[in-house]
Structure formats: C-alpha cells, structure tokens
Scaffold this active site. Structure first.
Site, short mmCIF file in Angstrom:
data_model
loop_
_atom_site.label_atom_id
_atom_site.label_comp_id
_atom_site.label_asym_id
_atom_site.label_seq_id
_atom_site.Cartn_x
_atom_site.Cartn_y
_atom_site.Cartn_z
N HIS A 106 -19.19 5.08 -2.47
CA HIS A 106 -17.81 5.29 -2.03
C HIS A 106 -16.90 5.58 -3.23
O HIS A 106 -16.74 4.73 -4.09
CB HIS A 106 -17.36 4.02 -1.30
N HIS A 135 -7.92 9.52 -4.51
CA HIS A 135 -7.78 8.83 -3.22
C HIS A 135 -6.34 8.82 -2.72
O HIS A 135 -6.07 9.12 -1.56
CB HIS A 135 -8.28 7.39 -3.33
O1 G3P Z 1 -14.35 7.86 4.03
C1 G3P Z 1 -14.42 6.49 4.22
C2 G3P Z 1 -13.31 5.77 3.54
O2 G3P Z 1 -13.23 6.26 2.23
C3 G3P Z 1 -12.00 5.92 4.22
O3 G3P Z 1 -11.00 5.11 3.66
O4 G3P Z 1 -9.03 4.69 2.30
O5 G3P Z 1 -11.26 4.52 1.25
O6 G3P Z 1 -10.36 6.73 1.87
P1 G3P Z 1 -10.40 5.28 2.21
CA CA Z 2 -12.18 8.10 1.37
#
Ligand code: G3P
Ligand code: CA
Length: 242
Positions: free
Chosen positions: A6, A49
């Site tokens: 992630h 992000h």
């Molecule tokens: O794509 C999954 C997740 O990344 C969504 O939440 O806030 O981490 O972008 P965020």
């Molecule tokens: Ca994300």
C-alpha cells in the site's frame, strides 16, 4: 490471500516514493503495488496520496496549484540520514515498475479525484500507462464512481475497483453501473456475508501504520479476513507478511 504493498513499502520508506516502490517490487510473491495519482496545475500526473503537499513534504498548499517543476522542487520528509526523496511523476514510477509488471507484478492506480476534480485525468493516466505497454497489468480504482465510468469507456477489458469504506457501499456503487468489476473496501469493514461476495475479487485495504512509524503493524489475522470474503489485502508492511 494475495498481498499488495500500500503506497509501496510505506512503513519503512516514505509512502509513494521511488524508494518505497523499489523495495516493494523486490518482495518475492507480492501480488502488486497500490499508489495514488493527483494532477498538477499544468496537467502533469504526480504520485501523492493527499490533495495537499503539507503532510509529507516541506511545502504547503494544494497540488492543483503547483506546476510540475514547483512540486518536484519540494523535499519529501525523510528520517535523519535517509536518502533525499521528491514527489515522483507517474512516469518515474512506471520507469521503475514497468519491468516488474511485465513479469507479472500488478499496479493499482488510485485516481485521487473525489475531493478535487481533475478534468482529463483518466485519459492522461491511461495514455501514460499505455505508453509503457503495461495496461494489462494495471488495476484502476477510485472512490469516485464517475471517474471509473470514464476509465471503463476507454478500457472495456480493464480491471476496475470501486473504493469505499464499507463493502456494502462498494457493492451499491458497483451495481449502480460505474463499470467496476471488483471492490476495494476497508479490510475491517466487511459488513456483507462471504456468500454475498462469493466469486468477486475483494481487495481490502489497511492504512494503520505509516512511515516513519517505529513499530510494526499489529498482528493481522489473514485467515479471518479470508473467511470474511477478502481475497487480497493492501498493507503498509507487506515485507513482514511475505
Ligand atoms: O486504495 C486503497 C486505499 O489506498 C484507499 O485509501 O486513503 O489510503 O488512499 P487511501
Ligand atoms: Ca490509495
């Protein structure tokens, strides 16, 4: 259970940086890498992000108000002694990842256009990924259903994931016709039965511990997640689970 990185290896390296992606790409058995795309003032796609640069860099302000050269002049916050990092473009990320993608690694591009509207972002991202020859290894996602409809109109065969917190809300948006064929709920918000998502790819995401956290993520019961219907999980510390 398929494990994804992630924002790259985002517990040990600054999230969404080339270091975080290089480290993730080298993990044996990793299914793929998730990342976030925003658009600069001059239409260039960058990997970050937040809609603002404040949290992760030495700058302040909205991405939409910076040109690419202004945004790339910012320094990403790193630990003392850490290698300097800048906010990468989507092209820079693909320069690193495309060779791995051609060997099976997937890239999930989250189009970060639900808070700030970035007209034309979908077409630009698709053209960029296409220029690297890795469209088949790319999964598209967004919290914004309309954006996914646009992606689907360009890419009839693409894998497209609708994002939301609750699995039930993902299913609701998917059935509304946004073109998604998989769902991306928060991994701990599986408020549907496993039977309701049987046969569906369910990529659950976790965001808890991010760089520069000193401690690793809490113990995670992957078996329980799998029983709830989750088929894949995005995590900040994939190297620990693989
Ligand atoms: O794509 C999954 C997740 O990344 C969504 O939440 O806030 O981490 O972008 P965020
Ligand atoms: Ca994300």
């Amino acid at each position: 259970m398929r494990i994804w990185a992630h924002r790259g290896c985002s517990l040990r390296y600054p999230e969404n940086t080339l270091s975080a992606f290089r480290a993730a790409a080298e993990i044996p058995g990793l299914a793929g890498i998730e990342t976030d795309v925003q658009m600069a003032k001059d239409g260039e796609l960058i990997v970050l992000h937040d809609e603002k640069v404040d949290r992760t860099t030495n700058g302040t302000g909205w991405v939409k108000d910076f040109t690419l050269s202004e945004i790339q002049a910012l320094s990403v916050d790193v630990k003392d002694g850490g290698a300097p990092e800048h906010i990468p473009t989507l092209e820079e990320v693909l320069d690193v990842l495309a060779p791995y993608m051609k060997n099976g690694l997937k890239l999930n591009i989250e189009l970060k256009n639900s808070k700030v509207q970035y007209p034309g972002m979908e077409a630009r991202a698709i053209a960029t990924v296409g220029s690297y020859g890795v469209l088949r290894q790319t999964v598209w996602s967004s919290f914004y259903a309309k954006s996914l409809s646009i992606v689907r109109s360009f890419l009839p065969d693409a894998e497209i994931g609708i994002l939301d917190i609750k699995a039930s809300d993902c299913l609701y948006k998917m059935k509304g016709g946004c073109g998604a064929d998989v769902i991306h709920p928060y991994a701990k918000a599986m408020d549907v039965t496993a039977a309701e998502v049987s046969g569906l790819t369910v990529r659950g995401w976790l965001t808890e511990k991010l760089y520069p956290a000193e401690k690793t993520e809490e113990a995670l019961d992957l078996e329980a997640l799998e029983k709830s219907g989750v088929t894949d999980v995005f995590m900040n510390e994939p190297e620990r689970f693989l």
